[in-house]
Write a protein that holds these residues in place. Structure first.
Motif, PDB file in Angstrom:
ATOM      1  N   SER A   1       0.813  -1.223   0.000  1.00 33.36           N
ATOM      2  CA  SER A   1       0.000   0.000   0.000  1.00 33.36           C
ATOM      3  C   SER A   1       0.845   1.271   0.000  1.00 33.36           C
ATOM      4  O   SER A   1       1.922   1.326   0.586  1.00 33.36           O
ATOM      5  N   VAL A   2       0.296   2.293  -0.663  1.00 32.27           N
ATOM      6  CA  VAL A   2       0.964   3.586  -0.794  1.00 32.27           C
ATOM      7  C   VAL A   2      -0.039   4.691  -0.495  1.00 32.27           C
ATOM      8  O   VAL A   2      -1.154   4.679  -1.028  1.00 32.27           O
ATOM      9  N   ALA A   3       0.362   5.651   0.356  1.00 29.03           N
ATOM     10  CA  ALA A   3      -0.450   6.856   0.542  1.00 29.03           C
ATOM     11  C   ALA A   3       0.075   7.898  -0.431  1.00 29.03           C
ATOM     12  O   ALA A   3       1.271   8.195  -0.437  1.00 29.03           O
ATOM     13  N   LEU A   4      -0.820   8.431  -1.261  1.00 29.50           N
ATOM     14  CA  LEU A   4      -0.446   9.485  -2.209  1.00 29.50           C
ATOM     15  C   LEU A   4      -0.914  10.810  -1.608  1.00 29.50           C
ATOM     16  O   LEU A   4      -2.114  11.088  -1.549  1.00 29.50           O
ATOM     17  N   VAL A   5       0.044  11.593  -1.100  1.00 31.04           N
ATOM     18  CA  VAL A   5      -0.306  12.832  -0.392  1.00 31.04           C
ATOM     19  C   VAL A   5      -0.171  14.029  -1.319  1.00 31.04           C
ATOM     20  O   VAL A   5       0.932  14.438  -1.676  1.00 31.04           O
ATOM     21  N   GLN A   6      -1.321  14.556  -1.725  1.00 30.87           N
ATOM     22  CA  GLN A   6      -1.389  15.835  -2.412  1.00 30.87           C
ATOM     23  C   GLN A   6      -2.008  16.807  -1.424  1.00 30.87           C
ATOM     24  O   GLN A   6      -2.789  16.402  -0.567  1.00 30.87           O
ATOM     25  N   GLY A   7      -1.686  18.083  -1.539  1.00 30.87           N
ATOM     26  CA  GLY A   7      -2.266  19.039  -0.607  1.00 30.87           C
ATOM     27  C   GLY A   7      -1.868  18.696   0.812  1.00 30.87           C
ATOM     28  O   GLY A   7      -0.710  18.402   1.089  1.00 30.87           O
ATOM     29  N   ARG A   8      -2.857  18.644   1.708  1.00 32.58           N
ATOM     30  CA  ARG A   8      -2.504  18.476   3.124  1.00 32.58           C
ATOM     31  C   ARG A   8      -3.063  17.177   3.709  1.00 32.58           C
ATOM     32  O   ARG A   8      -4.179  16.780   3.414  1.00 32.58           O
ATOM     33  N   ALA A   9      -2.238  16.554   4.541  1.00 34.37           N
ATOM     34  CA  ALA A   9      -2.676  15.417   5.360  1.00 34.37           C
ATOM     35  C   ALA A   9      -2.514  15.874   6.804  1.00 34.37           C
ATOM     36  O   ALA A   9      -1.402  15.962   7.317  1.00 34.37           O
ATOM     37  N   LEU A  10      -3.640  16.212   7.440  1.00 37.50           N
ATOM     38  CA  LEU A  10      -3.604  16.798   8.783  1.00 37.50           C
ATOM     39  C   LEU A  10      -4.273  15.880   9.796  1.00 37.50           C
ATOM     40  O   LEU A  10      -5.245  15.199   9.466  1.00 37.50           O
ATOM     41  N   GLY A  11      -3.779  15.884  11.036  1.00 43.28           N
ATOM     42  CA  GLY A  11      -4.438  15.141  12.117  1.00 43.28           C
ATOM     43  C   GLY A  11      -4.669  13.686  11.765  1.00 43.28           C
ATOM     44  O   GLY A  11      -3.738  12.953  11.438  1.00 43.28           O
ATOM     45  N   GLY A  12      -5.968  13.286  11.783  1.00 42.09           N
ATOM     46  CA  GLY A  12      -6.316  11.908  11.422  1.00 42.09           C
ATOM     47  C   GLY A  12      -5.878  11.552  10.008  1.00 42.09           C
ATOM     48  O   GLY A  12      -5.561  10.400   9.718  1.00 42.09           O
ATOM     49  N   GLY A  13      -5.838  12.554   9.121  1.00 43.78           N
ATOM     50  CA  GLY A  13      -5.361  12.318   7.748  1.00 43.78           C
ATOM     51  C   GLY A  13      -3.898  11.901   7.748  1.00 43.78           C
ATOM     52  O   GLY A  13      -3.497  10.986   7.022  1.00 43.78           O
ATOM     53  N   ALA A  14      -3.092  12.566   8.586  1.00 44.06           N
ATOM     54  CA  ALA A  14      -1.678  12.192   8.730  1.00 44.06           C
ATOM     55  C   ALA A  14      -1.575  10.768   9.302  1.00 44.06           C
ATOM     56  O   ALA A  14      -0.722   9.976   8.883  1.00 44.06           O
ATOM     57  N   GLU A  15      -2.468  10.449  10.235  1.00 40.11           N
ATOM     58  CA  GLU A  15      -2.455   9.101  10.840  1.00 40.11           C
ATOM     59  C   GLU A  15      -2.742   8.018   9.801  1.00 40.11           C
ATOM     60  O   GLU A  15      -2.141   6.941   9.831  1.00 40.11           O
TER      61      GLU A  15
END
Length: 304
Positions: free
Chosen positions: A147-161
């Motif tokens: 699995s890969v997280a593709l981070v565009q824009g912002r990954a904040l809080g639970g998004g970062a988790e």
């Protein structure tokens, strides 16, 4: 969980118990931990908005999209429920080899929808959601898909988790990851702190969490939080780049890729002896299998 499995877990010795618990599809918390899934689901249902979309491609890559763009893809209660549904669907996708998780409309996710957070304000509510999301993301992590997280824009809080539940993370040049929990007067609650320590080590994790540090792509790459920075920031283009990046790790038959992912997952979770036994068991599923026999028939010299 079936009655047979439950009674087996009660009576079996620790090693067997741990091996059973590691099976795909089993949750971390149950009623013995004071976790009542149906009650939690009823609470989460009350907070609609957005969706979690899953596309299963013929090349064995799944694309999971966090889709609530009017709220920067924040997780509503319904999205939390849908994430579990999609994880269950992926657990049953035997042809799958890889998975990309991303956010809709050029941003990853801003974490929890504050409407739900405000309404579920007691420590009991907080811990119930914590157990629900830890269950889901642990099952996500155990999927036999790379699995890969593709981070565009912002990954904040639970998004970062959520990004920490993936095997790899990719960022675009303008994106950022930030664990903002301290500024909200809380700590990560979806398993993010535990997984972050595994990814970047205790000292760096403490800096990132206690400083609520803004990790741009360069900084994230330097501390080992992400694996690569993609050249494109266009939504369609960078998804294509992420698929190409993932492709190098999922070449080959599904049963081999899936066995590799399972053996690495168990190594992260089990003690040495149990992880070695699990590796042996997994080997039994591919040794003498079609891919192995074909490679041996080619004299197995692996010369490219």
């Amino acid at each position: 969980m079936g009655k047979e499995m439950a009674s087996l877990l009660k009576t079996s010795p620790n090693a067997v118990k741990k091996r059973l618990l590691h099976q795909i599809g089993l949750s971390l918390y149950n009623t013995s931990h004071g976790f009542h899934e149906e009650e939690v689901k009823k609470k989460l249902e009350q907070f609609p908005g957005g969706s979690i979309d899953l596309q299963k491609e013929n090349n064995g890559i799944g694309i999971l999209t966090l889709n609530n763009p009017s709220k920067m893809n924040a997780f509503s209660g319904v999205m939390m429920l849908q994430l579990l549904e999609k994880v269950i669907e992926l657990e049953n996708w035997t042809e799958g080899k890889g998975l990309i998780i991303r956010g809709a409309k050029n941003t990853f996710s801003s974490g929890s929808d504050l409407n739900a957070v405000k309404a579920l304000g007691t420590p009991e509510d907080g811990m119930a959601i914590c157990m629900f999301m830890q269950n889901t993301l642990t099952r996500f992590m155990r999927l036999p898909l790379i699995s890969v997280a593709l981070v565009q824009g912002r990954a904040l809080g639970g998004g970062a988790e959520v990004t920490t539940a993936c095997d790899f993370r990719l960022m675009t040049t303008e994106s950022e990851i930030r664990f903002v929990h301290k500024e909200m007067g809380i700590i990560p609650s979806w398993g993010g702190a535990t997984r972050l320590v595994e990814i970047i080590g205790g000292r760096q994790a403490l800096k990132v969490l206690s400083g609520a540090l803004k990790l741009d792509s360069e900084k994230a790459l330097n501390i080992g939080m992400v694996d690569d920075i993609l050249p494109s920031s266009d939504e369609t283009e960078c998804l294509k780049e992420a698929q190409e990046w993932l492709q190098q790790f999922i070449k080959g038959p599904p049963e081999v890729i899936r066995a590799l992912k399972k053996s690495v997952s168990s190594c992260k979770e089990l003690c040495l002896e149990e992880a070695l036994q699990r590796e042996r068991d997994l080997l039994g599923t591919v040794w003498g299998g079609p891919a192995n026999l074909e490679a041996v028939a080619r004299k197995g010299k692996f010369n490219k």
